[in-house]
Design an enzyme around this catalytic site. Structure first.
Site, mmCIF file in Angstrom:
data_model
loop_
_atom_site.group_PDB
_atom_site.id
_atom_site.type_symbol
_atom_site.label_atom_id
_atom_site.label_comp_id
_atom_site.label_asym_id
_atom_site.label_seq_id
_atom_site.Cartn_x
_atom_site.Cartn_y
_atom_site.Cartn_z
ATOM 1 C CG HIS A 109 -0.331 -0.179 2.509
ATOM 2 N ND1 HIS A 109 0.196 -1.383 2.927
ATOM 3 C CD2 HIS A 109 -0.134 0.681 3.537
ATOM 4 C CE1 HIS A 109 0.686 -1.242 4.158
ATOM 5 N NE2 HIS A 109 0.505 -0.004 4.533
ATOM 6 C CB SER A 146 -2.232 -10.243 -0.047
ATOM 7 O OG SER A 146 -2.734 -11.072 0.967
ATOM 8 C CG HIS A 179 -4.249 2.974 7.205
ATOM 9 N ND1 HIS A 179 -2.971 2.466 7.276
ATOM 10 C CD2 HIS A 179 -4.897 2.229 6.266
ATOM 11 C CE1 HIS A 179 -2.862 1.440 6.426
ATOM 12 N NE2 HIS A 179 -4.016 1.284 5.802
ATOM 13 N NE ARG A 224 0.720 -41.928 -2.740
ATOM 14 C CZ ARG A 224 1.070 -42.293 -1.510
ATOM 15 N NH1 ARG A 224 1.762 -41.479 -0.744
ATOM 16 N NH2 ARG A 224 0.721 -43.472 -1.043
ATOM 17 C CD GLU A 265 1.209 -26.589 4.815
ATOM 18 O OE1 GLU A 265 1.126 -25.618 5.586
ATOM 19 O OE2 GLU A 265 1.234 -27.768 5.212
ATOM 20 C CG PHE A 294 -2.363 -30.148 4.195
ATOM 21 C CD1 PHE A 294 -3.553 -30.000 4.902
ATOM 22 C CD2 PHE A 294 -1.641 -31.315 4.369
ATOM 23 C CE1 PHE A 294 -4.004 -30.994 5.764
ATOM 24 C CE2 PHE A 294 -2.082 -32.311 5.230
ATOM 25 C CZ PHE A 294 -3.266 -32.150 5.930
#
Lengths: 621, 621
Positions: A79, A127, A263, A320, A367, A392
């Site tokens: 930002h 983010s 802000h 896999r 992760e 996950f």
């Protein structure tokens, strides 16, 4: 010059830096006031840090953003884009006019938060808590793969240190001893709606940073000489450094300094005018900071030709396993890098690790950091493959989303998809991953049914743009295809079919096998059923579906080991939405909450097993 | 008894505890060997901790799991389910037969990882790093709302401390001074595929824990007296305590103790038999631990009757504002609790906070902890509403997913949805939230177009089961409905329509307004267009859609401020998949990567603005 002398700024230099800082402040105000939008106060607090950083520490050839030896500068606090763009003006990368006239305007590359639409921006930020984890990935590349002396500088806000991802990142920075990483935390005490959790408790920040394995340097973020000294020490450190800078939000504009209600608010024109006057007016200072050393030429990314693994038709091989085998096969390419979240023996990524330990990064159970590191590695031109259980990846969904915004080229492999995993139960079952991954901008979603197709798809993921997601299956299922069969992304396979098919059974992954068994059962009852393997979930093979609609009178049965929303069934429906012909699609999916059991018990319970497919096909014809 | 005496265990007590620990080990082995599946070694390491905990510290009436005064016991390391179920046997909650014969079997409540299918389990665990954050939510309820003396005990693995969510949780535990929270970390040094990052570096764990505001106690996790002392001190502490227990994975079975290749592997029957013999064989010890004090009766959850806010038709009111107004209105109910991720002035949750500061919990920028705290609060019967930007719920997606597995009743509100937000750019735009939230087990997804419908839906979310997601819009748009109009979940509204409609325009949220403007333009060109407000995205009003298909000859235009995958268009298609009539659905959605701009510029660019809807409707008729 001696090291001591480098650290001591003369009066003239301090004056110059002060002037530059004033320009950065003025320009941050000008562009956000003109746009009537943006975050000037969060820019003002860090202006002194950036003035020193770009003048004396960031080694960057701004005319050549592709220079491999350039340092990296990431605004994790995205930002503060007014400040970043003011920096780009100061170094001559953009014009004053572009800055002031186009910031946040439609069609401008100077967007509200930075994106790689600008060549000096590695990744999209905005983010919070993501720029630093990505910076860790870039630093991993620099220290372990490129072995080039570039440095990674990340500007963080203090509010974003509440994100766990920041601590995952510092932990990995410490674990890997990333001496080429410096984090500047702009501790301006104020978040969006009030004081931050720790306000100006720099000592607690310091203890946290140190406990996580990084050097901490606490400075007054408006003391140019102290900043310069800290950044110089950071560059020469033997591990990662976090410069904790005590700053004042809105610094330089007394009317709004350290005020909680400022802000994300641009200054009104009259206040902006007064502030700019007080800051000494508009300047057009052009900074030439340190330049990078010339980089040695890169080696060729490819080594031996890729020899994909080969499988015997009918042998039971988990996809896999094929993922691991294929990873190892493509590992002959020196740009292939693999990461895993401490489950590489389950995802089978360990088959790569055994062969190429130098290009494997263990991310332990983090992760978010794993995906962020992949994004950082691709910034440096590597082709990262990151794996964990399909379920996950939901932990890192915001990072995958932002990778889409960054147009990052990464490959993700989610194992243990669906109820097929059996006894471990619903917490371990990826049942929403197709929906989530399909909805990522520019993504590719692949779900092979057998080892041959899996390996062929992995080989294509290496060079494919954007976020590529591969869904693999835990259990062994028969190899369906010959080893040299092509599996283009966007394609599909017709496994059973003729001119007199009365219904089409459409599956992907494990349900393809159930569809085949159902087709056999239907055939013995005199019902010809087409079977389609939609291994490419996004993009989808619309032509194959159109033919199936035409040939069967629109009788489709779609079967997926996934919740009913947003997965394979939705993909088929979206693809055929505009069709004039009637379609009667029976959608078999996991509609309840699964439990533990054997794969067959659970697939039968969910109504995606053989008997359910047979029943649905019979009902439709 | 004096405090000193409480802490000193006699020989007899130590022997009894040792016997119990042996039973827990034996039973962990028995059930997992019988199932040929599960994690015995991760259970063995923590058996001594649990023996002491349940015998002497957890105050729990196992015959009455609904007792409000019971302590809470959460296995954040959910894979140690053999140990948890062995505990349940030891306290008499389940039989030996159920434990040994049904563990991980189809139809059993003793699933691979714990779920609330068992009445003594508060929440599903198995996605690591989630049990502790949920425990923080329960502890918040205990200390700040219930004001009951129950204690929250959380067993964590060492591997899961690599998850940032663990540090978000400890940070909040410290910030809120949760003296009713004790975390036991089973530091057994070994993860799934090898050593953990910190192995037995207990000192680093200690420094991290302390830096994050918690008391740390380091113990030998196999020294029963030391464990007892630590847990006693933890219960009496003035803030949160983390007991760091140095343990040995596989403890008690010398052949596998501290061996790296034994994660998640049951013992083969012959090894199991030897191990059980060495541990002294099967026992049927029944533990009666401390009981809770009787809890005072609860107050009535409702205060004054809810008076929803009222709005003037045609006034421009952002639905996020209506969310805040409605939150404040339902705040008369004393079971309503609100959380936000440091953006409450944007989500408008602050309108509740101003009125009911005691029932607001600021989670700062830690969306994972925010959702987890909501899950913890609903364990205690509260009705939590948690809000942040729609985009940033992606940060907590794994927590939302697990809330679905837990069948938790929570309300989430994501503001700033879609390109409608304008200048902030794509990082801040929720464009995949409908897909992600729809795919959560048992979820409800709502997306109101105006303030009246938004308030009405918020009022219904209070008592609705499961994960409830409300999508709100940043900008002000006209109020469309009368204040007393009902908006049942699963319903929709017909805003324009008659018998001669040639096309149906279907929107939700901001696109409803675009559909209305398009319908007006079409009407002036002689084309009657039906307009449907699908404010309930899941469940969907199939009857309304069927009528639209019938009346328009299947001509539907669905318009959504969301990526094309998995959102409103998919929901409509999924609902109509089995229909015999032909449908030609034109799907307008955000197909490229957005930039900054005004809301109108961005909606027009994305092809979801008025002119695009008009063009699509014209093309379809």
């Amino acid at each position: 010059m001696t090291m001591e002398a480098e650290r001591t700024l003369g009066e003239e230099q301090l004056t110059q830096l002060g002037e530059l800082a004033a320009q950065l402040r003025v320009d941050s105000i000008r562009c956000s006031t003109k746009a009537a939008s943006g975050h000037p106060t969060s820019s003002l607090s860090a202006a002194d840090l950036l003035a020193v950083l770009i003048s004396r520490h960031v080694r960057y050839d701004w005319a050549e953003p592709g220079n491999r030896a350039n340092d990296h500068l990431i605004f994790s606090k995205g930002h503060a884009s007014p400040l970043l763009y003011a920096v780009f003006k100061a170094v001559g990368a953009i014009s004053d006019q572009e800055l002031v006239d186009t910031y946040r305007q439609f069609g401008s590359r100077l967007q509200g938060h930075p994106t790689p639409a600008l060549p000096w921006v590695d990744v999209a930020t905005g983010s919070l808590g993501q720029g630093l984890p990505v910076g860790v990935g870039i630093a991993l590349a620099g220290q372990y793969l490129d072995q080039l002396p570039y440095h990674v500088w990340v500007l963080c806000g203090d509010s974003e240190t509440a994100e766990g991802s920041v601590w995952e990142a510092l932990d990995k920075a410490g674990h890997y001893g990333l001496r080429n990483l410096t984090v500047l935390v702009d501790v301006n005490r104020l978040g969006q709606r009030g004081p931050t959790e720790l306000e100006w408790d720099l000592d607690t920040y310091r203890r946290r940073v140190e406990a996580f394995g990084c050097q901490a340097i606490v400075v007054d973020g408006h003391d140019l000489a102290a900043i310069d000294d800290a950044l110089g020490r950071a560059r020469q450190a033997t591990g990662p450094t976090v410069v904790l800078a005590r700053t004042v939000k809105g610094k330089g504009v007394p009317e709004i300094e350290n005020k909680p209600d400022w802000h994300g608010k641009p200054l009104k024109p009259d206040l902006a005018e007064r502030a700019i006057d007080a800051l000494g007016g508009v300047r057009q200072i052009r900074v030439t900071g340190p330049q990078p050393e010339p980089a040695p030429p890169t080696g060729a990314p490819t080594g031996q030709p890729v020899q994909l693994p080969r499988y015997d038709r009918g042998a039971k091989v988990a996809t896999r396993n094929a993922y691991g085998d294929a990873l190892r096969a493509i590992g002959v390419r020196r740009d292939v890098v693999v990461l895993d979240g401490e489950v590489s023996d389950s995802t089978r990524a360990d088959r790569f690790t055994d062969a190429y330990p130098d290009r494997y990064f263990e991310m332990f159970i983090s992760e978010q950091q794993m995906v962020a590191a992949a994004v950082g590695l691709q910034v440096r031109g590597y082709r990262p493959f990151a794996s964990t259980f399909a379920a996950f990846f939901s932990r890192a969904y915001d990072f995958v989303r932002m990778a889409g915004v960054s147009r990052a080229d990464i490959a993700l492999s989610g194992s243990h998809a669906g109820v097929e995993i059996g006894a471990d139960g619903p917490s371990q079952m990826g049942l929403e991953d197709l929906a989530a991954m399909r909805a990522v901008q520019g993504s590719t979603v692949l779900y092979p049914s057998d080892a041959v197709s899996c390996a062929a798809l992995v080989a294509q993921m290496v060079d494919r743009k954007g976020v590529n997601y591969l869904r693999t299956t835990r259990g062994g299922h028969p190899v369906l295809y010959d080893n040299d069969e092509p599996f283009p992304v966007g394609g599909s396979k017709l496994l059973r079919g003729g001119d007199d098919d009365r219904v089409a059974l459409i599956g992907a992954g494990v349900t393809v096998h159930n569809c085949l068994a159902a087709a056999d059962e239907l055939a013995s009852a005199g019902i010809n059923a087409r079977v389609i393997d939609l291994y490419s979930v996004k993009p989808l093979d619309r032509e194959r579906l159109l033919a199936a609609v035409r040939d069967t009178g629109g009788r489709l049965v779609v079967v997926e080991d996934h919740y009913p929303e947003g997965g394979l069934g939705s993909a088929v429906l979206e693809s055929l939405a505009d069709l004039a012909e009637p379609i009667r699609l029976t959608h078999l999916a996991v509609r309840g909450l699964p439990t533990s059991g054997t794969p067959t018990e659970l697939m039968d319970q969910a109504g995606i097993g053989v008997s359910a497919i047979v029943a649905a096909a019979r009902a439709s014809v």
